[in-house]
Design an enzyme around this catalytic site. Structure first.
Site, mmCIF file in Angstrom:
data_model
loop_
_atom_site.group_PDB
_atom_site.id
_atom_site.type_symbol
_atom_site.label_atom_id
_atom_site.label_comp_id
_atom_site.label_asym_id
_atom_site.label_seq_id
_atom_site.Cartn_x
_atom_site.Cartn_y
_atom_site.Cartn_z
ATOM 1 N N ARG A 57 29.065 48.892 45.358
ATOM 2 C CA ARG A 57 30.248 49.232 44.577
ATOM 3 C C ARG A 57 30.309 50.751 44.485
ATOM 4 O O ARG A 57 29.281 51.429 44.417
ATOM 5 C CB ARG A 57 30.187 48.636 43.162
ATOM 6 C CG ARG A 57 30.304 47.126 43.130
ATOM 7 C CD ARG A 57 31.745 46.710 43.436
ATOM 8 N NE ARG A 57 31.928 45.278 43.387
ATOM 9 C CZ ARG A 57 32.107 44.515 44.457
ATOM 10 N NH1 ARG A 57 32.091 45.035 45.660
ATOM 11 N NH2 ARG A 57 32.316 43.228 44.327
ATOM 12 N N GLU A 102 39.231 52.608 44.630
ATOM 13 C CA GLU A 102 39.585 52.144 45.973
ATOM 14 C C GLU A 102 41.070 51.867 45.994
ATOM 15 O O GLU A 102 41.540 51.101 45.159
ATOM 16 C CB GLU A 102 38.820 50.863 46.332
ATOM 17 C CG GLU A 102 37.380 51.093 46.607
ATOM 18 C CD GLU A 102 36.627 49.809 46.932
ATOM 19 O OE1 GLU A 102 37.120 48.706 46.611
ATOM 20 O OE2 GLU A 102 35.545 49.912 47.498
ATOM 21 N N HIS A 150 36.360 49.019 52.509
ATOM 22 C CA HIS A 150 35.709 47.857 51.879
ATOM 23 C C HIS A 150 35.778 46.640 52.803
ATOM 24 O O HIS A 150 36.247 45.568 52.428
ATOM 25 C CB HIS A 150 36.352 47.549 50.530
ATOM 26 C CG HIS A 150 35.423 46.822 49.601
ATOM 27 N ND1 HIS A 150 35.464 46.990 48.246
ATOM 28 C CD2 HIS A 150 34.426 45.938 49.821
ATOM 29 C CE1 HIS A 150 34.548 46.225 47.674
ATOM 30 N NE2 HIS A 150 33.909 45.583 48.617
#
Length: 144
Positions: free
Chosen positions: A60, A89, A108
């Site tokens: 993360r 993000e 991601h």
């Protein structure tokens, strides 16, 4: 731990994270985001790393102090970073991490495997069928 497996691949167990950071050429961060892991890798940890080391974060974004990471990358404290996750993000277009030549950022994508896609699809179908049949939704996301 399985010492026999460690020996087979030449791995060395580090009891303390500081020792690991000082020895590793690649530090891959693979932890859940919890209060204990928030900014787990910060200025102090980056300064412990070799100047030739690369930080890889696939957990993360908030696990790494991104301001400290930018400074470490700019000053040569560490050589490079590869990030599959950021905080936030996506990063704002003007974020310094996007301007550095010693950083690779992917959007991601770590979850994008055939097996993971199949499992996510299967879980979605189970949720839809439960909802259509008036049953509790197995993977319901509740507002916090």
């Amino acid at each position: 731990r399985k010492e026999q497996e460690e020996q087979a691949v030449g791995a060395v167990y580090c009891e303390k994270i500081d020792s690991l950071l000082q020895q590793a050429d690649f530090v891959m961060v693979v932890v859940s985001l919890t209060p204990q892991t928030h900014k787990l890798i910060g200025k102090r940890e980056l300064e412990l790393m070799k100047p030739t080391a690369t930080l890889v974060n696939i957990s993360r974004g908030a696990v790494v102090d991104q301001e400290a990471l930018v400074t470490a990358l700019q000053t040569g404290t560490i050589k490079a970073a590869a990030l599959d996750v950021t905080c936030p993000e996506p990063l704002p277009r003007d974020h310094m991490l996007l301007k550095l030549k010693n950083v690779i950022i992917t959007p991601h994508l770590g979850i994008k495997t055939d097996k993971a896609t199949y499992m996510i699809t299967e879980e979605a179908v189970e949720n839809i069928l439960a909802a259509l049949n008036g049953l509790p939704i197995p993977s319901e996301v509740l507002p916090s």
